[in-house]
Design an enzyme around this catalytic site. Structure first.
Site, PDB file in Angstrom:
ATOM      1  N   CYS A 149       0.820  -1.219   0.000  1.00 28.67           N
ATOM      2  CA  CYS A 149       0.000   0.000   0.000  1.00 28.67           C
ATOM      3  C   CYS A 149       0.851   1.266   0.000  1.00 28.67           C
ATOM      4  CB  CYS A 149      -0.958  -0.015   1.183  1.00 28.67           C
ATOM      5  SG  CYS A 149      -2.055  -1.433   1.102  1.00 28.67           S
ATOM      6  N   HIS A 279      -1.390   7.937   6.811  1.00 27.16           N
ATOM      7  CA  HIS A 279      -1.838   6.795   6.013  1.00 27.16           C
ATOM      8  C   HIS A 279      -3.314   6.562   6.342  1.00 27.16           C
ATOM      9  CE1 HIS A 279      -1.392   3.288   3.569  1.00 27.16           C
ATOM     10  NE2 HIS A 279      -1.617   2.435   4.539  1.00 27.16           N
ATOM     11  N   HIS A 314      -9.525   3.249   0.736  1.00 27.44           N
ATOM     12  CA  HIS A 314      -8.121   2.847   0.662  1.00 27.44           C
ATOM     13  C   HIS A 314      -7.855   2.367  -0.758  1.00 27.44           C
ATOM     14  CE1 HIS A 314      -4.207   1.561   1.391  1.00 27.44           C
ATOM     15  NE2 HIS A 314      -4.350   0.805   2.469  1.00 27.44           N
TER      16      HIS A 314
END
Lengths: 389, 278
Positions: A149, A279, A314
């Site tokens: 990610c 994040h 996300h």
């Protein structure tokens, strides 16, 4: 060596373009809605942040003069590139490289191959970067980077390194990820999906919401920029936890190390940081880890925390590039966006989160954090561009 | 800053066998990795391992053997501390074996019952991340894809990191594993290969070959006929390993350039170690 970010383009659940994305993020609006692209029946969530249809993406990318892409991740990337490259000089004489971050690339082509009983021969991971390279006439390195990610944050770091090496004058950097049942079912299997829209740092959070999207940024060596920069990428740092394949090190020491490395490369101290772009996935483990990072980095200093995953979901491999894009645009505008869906900050992971409404911020220096499976950590230092600096 | 980049050790695991600082004989009948009876036991080298996918296990075994041999070597500069090691591996095949394994599970058990422990390995970085877990590495960890030159590109970018002073050592190379049981999971790579090259910042007189020049580029039009076309990732990795193996025996610098069917290009020059065979 810093690099000027001279163009940006994005596609998210808020539609085509940076302006709709920025408006929605500043308003605290979320694009996380019931999934329509495939069935999530029987799974622990039925939500996602979906980008516009393939037809819309293909139409947007058509001005690049390339044939329509065969997979959605490439379509997303090219639609974002159409915005970022609009009006730019794309002569092959410019020493131009391409770096794209993605976790699964053109996964759907591989799945189609397997489901047809064959063996896929496609360059699944590299297809989006190659298409972008053909669209922009790149002759420098054309690389796809994977770092879970944090993939497109690593792409930005690699672009910075290529400029520093002097092997090119300009790097077109992208991040892209398409929603796919394979990935959705995988996150369901990990019990990571929230039945309600992701609410990073909220006391009532219950996991992440997946999203899809792409961002493309053009980086140029300082002093060579052919356009007035949006912001400056000052430094990049990376590290590995060596702790677990999925869970982050709860102390946050790995991400803190990445932040220190990025600040060191940018030649600034941690005291200069005026905003922390998290994040912020909305999982308990991530939020607690980032709260620990914030405490260890800033020692209780009130450095505002915000993030965009409550708004766009996300987006996995695209996350770092979208984070950098929003960070650059909000630095330029001198504003801090609120975290979408955040009602009450979890007292067990306390951070000075931006809540409710956007607020003005004169701060010129930001840290952008990303983390991924495998214990991968990255940080970017972004600075507001000021003429003459 | 330009720091000399030495290739202090390399290891290959191919269908032809396992080789350290030498290229195993090719021409094995099957595409899968050869049996390695002396492979280090995972339980010994990675006691915290849960259930790593087969690719991750093989990578940990080969990397352990490579790093242990380097650390045990005497009469040469000390090995870099593991916590300072970056990992940068090229892959075009990615995690195709784990991907197909996960898909098979979804088909067999249903969409809601995918295996979480298999899904974890459906990232190209998952197998390299097992190295970080096994050896407690703390450096950066990335995969690179550049067509059939993915592994070569990883070595080039790893060399650039060291030359620029961004890291002291980098475990680079290529991971192309496309087998699941008896099935091929990817048609990209004809044969499986693990190729690991340990790159270190070193003094100019270090007893190892040095990478003197490296370059990766992109040219959608066919490159010159003099340039070699690497149709598969393993052919490019074997060419790189062969040039390093030749440089280890002295002689003239080994210069090679080539391209991939996807349009990627690469060139590299490996200079022999000044002191001859290390």
């Amino acid at each position: 060596m810093p690099a000027d970010i001279t163009s940006v383009g994005a596609v998210t659940g808020h539609g085509l373009g940076c302006e709709p994305l920025l408006s929605a993020v500043l308003a605290g609006r979320s694009a996380i809605r019931p999934l329509t692209r495939f069935s999530a029946e029987g799974l622990c969530s039925t939500l996602a942040s979906e980008a516009p249809s393939d037809e819309v993406l293909v139409a947007a990318a058509s001005r690049l003069g390339q044939p329509p892409a065969r997979d959605r991740a490439t379509r997303l990337l090219l639609a974002a590139a159409a915005e970022a490259l609009d009006g730019r000089d794309l002569r092959p004489s410019v020493r131009r490289a391409v770096v794209v971050g993605t976790t699964k690339g053109a996964l759907e082509l591989a799945v189609q191959g397997w489901e047809a009983g064959g063996v896929p021969t496609e360059d699944v991971l590299g297809a989006p970067a190659r298409a972008l390279a053909l669209a922009c006439g790149a002759r420098g390195p054309v690389l796809t980077v994977g770092a879970a990610c944090a993939s497109s944050a690593v792409a930005l770091g690699e672009a910075l390194a290529l400029l520093e090496d002097g092997v090119c004058d300009e790097v077109v950097v992208g991040g892209t990820e398409a929603l796919h049942p394979f990935v959705y079912r995988g996150f369901h299997a990990l019990k990571a999906l929230s039945p309600s829209p992701a609410a990073p740092f909220d006391a009532g959070r219950s996991g992440l919401s997946l999203g899809e999207g792409a961002a493309v940024l053009v980086l140029e060596a300082p002093g060579c920029a052919r356009r007035s920069p949006v912001a400056v990428l000052g430094g990049f740092g990376a590290s590995t936890d060596g702790f677990d394949q999925t869970a982050p090190d709860p102390t946050g020491s790995g991400l803190a190390t990445a932040c220190h490395r990025a600040l060191q490369q940018a030649k600034v101290g941690v005291e200069a940081v005026e905003r922390y772009h998290a994040h912020g996935t909305g999982t308990l483990l991530n939020d607690r880890m980032e709260a620990a990072v914030h405490a260890s980095l800033f020692g209780g200093r009130d450095v505002p925390v915000y993030g965009i995953k409550g708004s766009v979901g996300h987006t996995l491999g695209a996350a770092g590039a979208l984070d950098a894009t929003v960070c650059a645009l909000t630095l330029r505008r001198g504003v801090l966006p609120p975290i979408a869906n955040l009602q009450r900050v979890d007292p067990s992971s306390p951070v000075p989160a931006v809540q409710g409404v956007a607020r003005p911020s004169p701060g010129a220096l930001a840290l952008v954090a990303n983390a991924g499976f495998g214990g991968i950590n990255t940080a970017l230092v972004l600075r507001r561009w000021e003429a003459g600096r | 800053m330009t720091v000399p980049v030495a290739i202090s050790a390399f290891a290959l695991w191919t269908p032809g066998g396992v080789g350290f600082d030498e290229v195993p004989l090719q021409g094995a009948p099957g595409p899968g990795l050869a049996a390695w009876p002396d492979a280090p036991s995972l339980a010994k080298v990675h006691p915290r391992a849960r259930r790593p996918h087969a690719q991750a296990t093989a990578l940990v075994q080969l990397a352990h053997a490579l790093l242990s041999a380097r650390e045990a070597k005497t009469g040469v500069p000390p090995a870099p501390p593991r916590q300072e090691l970056d990992v940068l591996l090229g892959t075009q095949t990615g995690s195709s074996a784990a991907d197909l394994d996960f898909l098979d599970g979804l088909k067999t058990r249903g969409a809601g019952f995918g295996s979480p422990s298999t899904f974890v390995y459906t990232l190209a970085t998952a197998a390299p991340a097992e190295l970080a877990l096994a050896f407690r590495l703390r450096g950066a960890l990335t995969t690179v894809t550049a067509g059939s030159l993915s592994g070569v590109a990883a070595v080039a970018r790893g060399a650039a990191r060291i030359a620029a002073g961004h890291c002291r050592a980098c475990l680079c190379g290529g991971v192309e594993l496309g087998s699941l049981g008896g099935r091929r999971t990817s048609g990209i790579s004809g044969h499986d290969i693990l190729a690991l090259f340990l790159l270190e910042a070193a003094a100019a007189d270090a007893p190892w070959p040095t990478l003197q020049q490296w370059e990766v580029g992109f040219s959608p039009a066919p490159v010159s006929e003099a340039s070699r076309l690497f149709h598969t990732p393993e052919s490019a990795l074997l060419a790189l390993a062969s040039s390093i193996a030749r440089a280890r025996t002295g002689g003239a610098p080994q210069q090679l350039d080539g391209s991939s069917p996807e349009g990627h290009t690469a060139s590299w020059t490996v200079a022999p170690s000044p002191g001859g065979v290390p």
